[in-house]
Design a protein around this motif. Structure first.
Motif, short mmCIF file in Angstrom:
data_model
loop_
_atom_site.label_atom_id
_atom_site.label_comp_id
_atom_site.label_asym_id
_atom_site.label_seq_id
_atom_site.Cartn_x
_atom_site.Cartn_y
_atom_site.Cartn_z
N ASN A 134 0.96 -1.14 0.00
CA ASN A 134 -0.11 -0.30 0.07
C ASN A 134 0.97 1.33 -0.01
O ASN A 134 0.05 2.17 0.19
CB ASN A 134 -1.10 -0.15 1.16
N VAL A 135 2.29 1.20 -0.34
CA VAL A 135 2.87 2.42 -0.57
C VAL A 135 2.64 3.12 -1.72
O VAL A 135 2.40 2.70 -2.81
CB VAL A 135 4.57 1.91 -0.63
N ASP A 136 2.56 4.43 -1.62
CA ASP A 136 2.06 5.61 -2.55
C ASP A 136 3.45 5.64 -3.43
O ASP A 136 4.49 6.11 -3.05
CB ASP A 136 1.67 6.65 -1.73
N SER A 138 3.18 7.10 -6.41
CA SER A 138 2.84 8.17 -7.57
C SER A 138 4.04 9.05 -7.65
O SER A 138 4.38 9.32 -9.02
CB SER A 138 1.51 8.85 -7.28
N ILE A 216 11.17 4.92 -2.76
CA ILE A 216 10.07 4.55 -3.55
C ILE A 216 9.97 4.29 -5.02
O ILE A 216 9.20 3.36 -5.29
CB ILE A 216 8.89 5.84 -3.34
N TYR A 220 8.29 1.02 -6.61
CA TYR A 220 7.47 0.92 -7.92
C TYR A 220 7.83 -0.09 -8.80
O TYR A 220 7.21 -0.86 -9.57
CB TYR A 220 7.82 2.42 -8.62
#
Ligand code: HEC
Ligand code: HEC
Length: 225
Positions: A134-136, A138, A216, A220
């Motif tokens: 659930n890591v963002d 974006s 991140i 990703y």
């Protein structure tokens, strides 16, 4: 816009890169490309028997949560990697251009033919998917697609592909690579501990990234389908 940043970046490379530090002794001559093409995956499968203990049964790599021993570092997936990239990394370890005591000793024990055979074997395997956290991610997606014109940061996709699939000859597949390994290797480029990238491409790029961005982006790419 992205195209202009990239063109500017490529023109800057010879100026930015330290001419004395070409990074690697591998040159993409027709002979080298033919050698990699001659790799025999069947023979490579036998050689890969000695890689399983660390890289996994089918080259899937590991993150630390699946290892019992915390002292073992993150280990990259090799499955689905371009044979040319795997070949280059193994030669760089053997020649002392990429530093890692374990991998240097292993790579030195492989002949040129063993190296291309094992590279062909791993290129023939597909890389497993990883569960999505659930890591963002974006912010990472934006850098991958647009880069950042305020820094000299070209979008990752122009080299690594829209789906992180890699590109001939030496641009690796990143999709579904283990996040802990991606993070540690990006930090190694950033700190000049890893310096085998021709024209310093990844050293220049990683120095523009904060440690949080590196984290991140690594998640990703691990989760990319
Ligand atoms: C004792 C554990 C161990 C064994 C056995 C081992 N490796 Fe590795 N390998 C590693 C680690 C750890 C790294 C990451 C090192 C680094 O960060 O440079 C690595 C990195 C690599 C890389 C670089 C991957 C990339 O994405 O850049 C290649 C290629 C590789 N290994 C191939 C092999 C092959 C082929 C064998 C068997 C012939 C093998 N390894 C055996 C631990 C091992
Ligand atoms: C100008 C082309 C280019 C761009 C743009 C680029 N890369 Fe790379 N990248 C490379 C090349 C070439 C290598 C292999 C270098 C080597 O041999 O060590 C590489 C290697 C890597 C590796 C090491 C993979 C492994 O298996 O060890 C990571 C991680 C990576 N890039 C992430 C990124 C990220 C994240 C971005 C965007 C911020 C990016 N790259 C943008 C060319 C590029």
């Amino acid at each position: 816009m992205a195209r202009y940043i990239l063109i500017a970046f490529i023109f800057c490379l010879p100026i930015l890169a330290n001419a004395a530090d070409s990074g690697s002794q591998v040159a993409w001559t027709p002979e080298t490309l033919n050698l990699v093409k001659s790799g025999d995956a069947k023979k490579g499968e036998e050689i890969a028997g000695t890689c399983i203990a660390c890289h996994g049964q089918r080259g899937e790599g590991t993150n630390s949560e699946v290892r019992d021993d915390e002292s073992i570092p993150a280990i990259p997936a090799l499955a689905g990697q371009l044979a040319t990239y795997t070949y280059k990394q193994l030669r760089d370890y053997a020649n002392g251009d990429r530093d890692n005591a374990t991998m240097s000793a292993i790579a030195k024990g492989l002949s040129e033919q063993d190296t291309v055979d094992v590279a062909a074997w791993y290129a023939s395997l597909s890389r497993p998917k990883h569960p999505v956290s659930n890591v963002d991610v974006s912010g990472a997606m934006k850098l991958v697609k647009d880069g950042d014109g305020k820094r000299i940061l070209p979008p990752c996709f122009v080299c690594h592909g829209a789906n992180g699939e890699g590109e001939k000859m030496d641009i690796p597949r990143l999709a579904r690579q283990r996040s802990e390994y991606l993070e540690s290797t990006l930090k190694a480029y950033k700190n000049d501990q890893r310096h085998n990238d021709i024209y310093s491409r990844m050293r220049l790029i990683s120095k523009q990234l904060t440690d949080d961005e590196i984290k991140i982006m690594s998640i990703y790419y691990q989760e990319l389908d």
